[in-house]
Design a protein around this motif. Structure first.
Motif, PDB file in Angstrom:
ATOM      1  N   GLN A  98       0.822  -1.206   0.000  1.00 51.41           N
ATOM      2  CA  GLN A  98       0.000   0.000   0.000  1.00 51.41           C
ATOM      3  C   GLN A  98       0.860   1.261   0.000  1.00 51.41           C
ATOM      4  OE1 GLN A  98      -0.228  -2.759   1.930  1.00 51.41           O
ATOM      5  NE2 GLN A  98      -2.155  -2.789   3.080  1.00 51.41           N
ATOM      6  N   LEU A  99       1.946   1.234   0.757  1.00 47.46           N
ATOM      7  CA  LEU A  99       2.828   2.397   0.799  1.00 47.46           C
ATOM      8  C   LEU A  99       3.585   2.559  -0.511  1.00 47.46           C
ATOM      9  CD1 LEU A  99       4.207   2.182   4.450  1.00 47.46           C
ATOM     10  CD2 LEU A  99       2.522   3.793   3.546  1.00 47.46           C
ATOM     11  N   GLU A 100       4.006   1.467  -1.102  1.00 48.65           N
ATOM     12  CA  GLU A 100       4.676   1.557  -2.406  1.00 48.65           C
ATOM     13  C   GLU A 100       3.726   2.122  -3.456  1.00 48.65           C
ATOM     14  OE1 GLU A 100       8.091  -1.907  -2.220  1.00 48.65           O
ATOM     15  OE2 GLU A 100       6.044  -2.511  -2.757  1.00 48.65           O
ATOM     16  N   ALA A 101       2.481   1.730  -3.416  1.00 48.39           N
ATOM     17  CA  ALA A 101       1.505   2.264  -4.368  1.00 48.39           C
ATOM     18  C   ALA A 101       1.299   3.763  -4.170  1.00 48.39           C
ATOM     19  CB  ALA A 101       0.178   1.527  -4.222  1.00 48.39           C
ATOM     20  N   ALA A 102       1.538   4.247  -2.944  1.00 45.33           N
ATOM     21  CA  ALA A 102       1.396   5.673  -2.645  1.00 45.33           C
ATOM     22  C   ALA A 102       2.658   6.468  -2.948  1.00 45.33           C
ATOM     23  CB  ALA A 102       1.007   5.851  -1.174  1.00 45.33           C
ATOM     24  N   GLY A 103       3.729   5.788  -3.397  1.00 44.73           N
ATOM     25  CA  GLY A 103       4.938   6.497  -3.804  1.00 44.73           C
ATOM     26  C   GLY A 103       6.133   6.332  -2.896  1.00 44.73           C
ATOM     27  N   PHE A 104       6.007   5.545  -1.828  1.00 50.43           N
ATOM     28  CA  PHE A 104       7.140   5.313  -0.946  1.00 50.43           C
ATOM     29  C   PHE A 104       8.002   4.167  -1.496  1.00 50.43           C
ATOM     30  CE2 PHE A 104       4.134   7.472   1.780  1.00 50.43           C
ATOM     31  CZ  PHE A 104       4.930   8.277   2.571  1.00 50.43           C
ATOM     32  N   VAL A 105       9.307   4.252  -1.238  1.00 48.74           N
ATOM     33  CA  VAL A 105      10.263   3.258  -1.736  1.00 48.74           C
ATOM     34  C   VAL A 105      11.037   2.685  -0.553  1.00 48.74           C
ATOM     35  CG1 VAL A 105      12.272   2.860  -3.211  1.00 48.74           C
ATOM     36  CG2 VAL A 105      10.495   4.473  -3.940  1.00 48.74           C
ATOM     37  N   LEU A 106      10.987   1.372  -0.391  1.00 48.27           N
ATOM     38  CA  LEU A 106      11.714   0.725   0.701  1.00 48.27           C
ATOM     39  C   LEU A 106      13.213   0.809   0.444  1.00 48.27           C
ATOM     40  CD1 LEU A 106      11.550  -1.004   3.312  1.00 48.27           C
ATOM     41  CD2 LEU A 106      11.607  -3.018   1.821  1.00 48.27           C
ATOM     42  N   THR A 107      13.963   1.356   1.410  1.00 46.51           N
ATOM     43  CA  THR A 107      15.406   1.505   1.255  1.00 46.51           C
ATOM     44  C   THR A 107      16.213   0.780   2.329  1.00 46.51           C
ATOM     45  OG1 THR A 107      15.344   3.589   2.491  1.00 46.51           O
ATOM     46  CG2 THR A 107      15.204   3.731   0.088  1.00 46.51           C
ATOM     47  N   VAL A 108      15.616   0.579   3.511  1.00 47.95           N
ATOM     48  CA  VAL A 108      16.338  -0.038   4.622  1.00 47.95           C
ATOM     49  C   VAL A 108      15.466  -1.117   5.245  1.00 47.95           C
ATOM     50  CG1 VAL A 108      17.240   0.332   6.960  1.00 47.95           C
ATOM     51  CG2 VAL A 108      17.776   1.971   5.148  1.00 47.95           C
ATOM     52  N   ARG A 109      16.090  -2.274   5.504  1.00 50.83           N
ATOM     53  CA  ARG A 109      15.433  -3.368   6.209  1.00 50.83           C
ATOM     54  C   ARG A 109      16.408  -3.884   7.260  1.00 50.83           C
ATOM     55  NH1 ARG A 109      14.504  -6.634   2.134  1.00 50.83           N
ATOM     56  NH2 ARG A 109      12.272  -6.203   1.848  1.00 50.83           N
ATOM     57  N   GLU A 110      16.036  -3.767   8.544  1.00 50.68           N
ATOM     58  CA  GLU A 110      16.931  -4.170   9.636  1.00 50.68           C
ATOM     59  C   GLU A 110      16.193  -5.092  10.617  1.00 50.68           C
ATOM     60  OE1 GLU A 110      19.972  -0.737  10.616  1.00 50.68           O
ATOM     61  OE2 GLU A 110      17.952   0.108  10.527  1.00 50.68           O
ATOM     62  N   PRO A 111      16.056  -6.356  10.278  1.00 49.75           N
ATOM     63  CA  PRO A 111      15.387  -7.285  11.201  1.00 49.75           C
ATOM     64  C   PRO A 111      16.085  -7.394  12.548  1.00 49.75           C
ATOM     65  CG  PRO A 111      15.621  -8.259   9.014  1.00 49.75           C
ATOM     66  CD  PRO A 111      16.446  -7.011   9.020  1.00 49.75           C
ATOM     67  N   TRP A 112      17.392  -7.162  12.579  1.00 50.38           N
ATOM     68  CA  TRP A 112      18.176  -7.310  13.805  1.00 50.38           C
ATOM     69  C   TRP A 112      18.103  -6.075  14.695  1.00 50.38           C
ATOM     70  CZ3 TRP A 112      20.038  -7.104   8.826  1.00 50.38           C
ATOM     71  CH2 TRP A 112      20.669  -5.922   8.455  1.00 50.38           C
ATOM     72  N   TRP A 113      17.520  -4.992  14.222  1.00 49.14           N
ATOM     73  CA  TRP A 113      17.442  -3.745  14.987  1.00 49.14           C
ATOM     74  C   TRP A 113      15.983  -3.289  15.052  1.00 49.14           C
ATOM     75  CZ3 TRP A 113      16.690   1.694  13.964  1.00 49.14           C
ATOM     76  CH2 TRP A 113      17.108   2.534  15.023  1.00 49.14           C
ATOM     77  N   TYR A 114      15.269  -3.827  16.044  1.00 49.14           N
ATOM     78  CA  TYR A 114      13.866  -3.484  16.282  1.00 49.14           C
ATOM     79  C   TYR A 114      12.967  -3.757  15.075  1.00 49.14           C
ATOM     80  CZ  TYR A 114      16.153  -0.822  20.038  1.00 49.14           C
ATOM     81  OH  TYR A 114      16.916  -0.447  21.119  1.00 49.14           O
ATOM     82  N   GLU A 115      13.367  -4.636  14.168  1.00 50.26           N
ATOM     83  CA  GLU A 115      12.596  -4.897  12.945  1.00 50.26           C
ATOM     84  C   GLU A 115      12.282  -3.593  12.195  1.00 50.26           C
ATOM     85  OE1 GLU A 115      11.969  -7.535  11.337  1.00 50.26           O
ATOM     86  OE2 GLU A 115      12.194  -9.209  12.739  1.00 50.26           O
ATOM     87  N   HIS A 116      13.261  -2.716  12.181  1.00 54.32           N
ATOM     88  CA  HIS A 116      13.097  -1.399  11.560  1.00 54.32           C
ATOM     89  C   HIS A 116      13.099  -1.486  10.044  1.00 54.32           C
ATOM     90  CE1 HIS A 116      15.290   2.310   9.976  1.00 54.32           C
ATOM     91  NE2 HIS A 116      14.141   2.808  10.395  1.00 54.32           N
ATOM     92  N   ARG A 117      12.191  -0.762   9.437  1.00 46.78           N
ATOM     93  CA  ARG A 117      12.202  -0.520   7.994  1.00 46.78           C
ATOM     94  C   ARG A 117      12.180   0.978   7.761  1.00 46.78           C
ATOM     95  NH1 ARG A 117      11.994  -5.723   9.591  1.00 46.78           N
ATOM     96  NH2 ARG A 117      11.456  -7.180   7.934  1.00 46.78           N
ATOM     97  N   CYS A 118      12.790   1.409   6.657  1.00 48.22           N
ATOM     98  CA  CYS A 118      12.754   2.821   6.295  1.00 48.22           C
ATOM     99  C   CYS A 118      12.405   2.938   4.823  1.00 48.22           C
ATOM    100  CB  CYS A 118      14.082   3.505   6.586  1.00 48.22           C
ATOM    101  SG  CYS A 118      14.081   5.283   6.207  1.00 48.22           S
ATOM    102  N   LEU A 119      11.472   3.835   4.525  1.00 52.88           N
ATOM    103  CA  LEU A 119      11.061   4.102   3.152  1.00 52.88           C
ATOM    104  C   LEU A 119      11.287   5.579   2.858  1.00 52.88           C
ATOM    105  CD1 LEU A 119       8.823   2.014   4.592  1.00 52.88           C
ATOM    106  CD2 LEU A 119       7.974   1.970   2.250  1.00 52.88           C
TER     107      LEU A 119
END
Length: 202
Positions: A98-119
């Motif tokens: 849904q976020l990608e369809a709205a124009g966001f792009v996933l750039t960071v995936r850190e499962p080892w650090w609070y399951e953080h993602r950044c778009l």
């Protein structure tokens, strides 16, 4: 429910061997520009938060304006930082399309650090940080923001640290992660005051 110990204990562990947080290569090399605070940053946040909420509906449990652009009068990189809370940041199929369809792009995936993602979002430029509920890092972001909003002396201290770190990083040809490392000591000093004042540290 978060405990005080979880909030005040920073997790600085690097990525596991052979792993990288970057989804599409590392950060682009660009000069680090710290600009005077812009009144429009709060409106930019509201626009971006509206896009996120429209894309996710009730899946967006919380959307917060964090980082330097959330503090009136604080110079910053002209990039809005938002913290998004979803039921499970690790469950990307539930929220990422849904976020990608709205124009966001996933750039960071850190499962080892609070399951953080950044778009990232292109215009207005933004970093959308995705966390699960009761994440210590997201809690710290709000504590830091709220402390600075009430303590102009630490706004001035952080401003000087940011400008100095940007000058040094640019002179050395460094990227934004190295710029962040250069100002970490001052950030931790401010956190310590905020934690102590709120009773999280004795």
């Amino acid at each position: 429910m978060l405990t005080a110990d979880e909030i005040v204990r920073f997790d600085d562990a690097p990525a596991p061997p052979g792993r990288t947080a970057w989804v599409q290569g590392g950060p682009e090399a660009e000069a680090i520009a710290i600009v005077p605070a812009e009144p429009r940053w709060s409106a930019d946040f509201e626009l971006l938060a509206g896009i996120v909420r429209e894309a996710l509906g009730p899946l967006a449990l919380d959307v917060e304006h964090v980082g330097s652009t959330s503090v009136p009068g604080l110079p910053a990189k002209p990039v809005i930082d938002l913290d998004l809370t979803v039921a499970s940041s690790a469950d990307e199929p539930a929220w990422l399309p849904q976020l990608e369809a709205a124009g966001f792009v996933l750039t960071v995936r850190e499962p080892w650090w609070y399951e953080h993602r950044c778009l990232r979002f292109a215009e207005p430029r933004a970093n959308l940080h995705v966390f699960a509920p009761d994440c210590p890092e997201a809690a710290r972001h709000k504590i830091f923001r709220d402390w600075l909003r009430e303590h102009p002396e630490d706004v001035a201290l952080y401003r000087d640290a940011k400008l100095g770190a940007a000058d040094e990083a640019n002179a050395a040809g460094e990227h934004v992660m190295q710029y962040n490392a250069r100002k970490q000591q001052v950030i931790r000093e401010i956190y310590h005051r905020a934690f102590t004042a709120s009773g999280l540290l004795e």
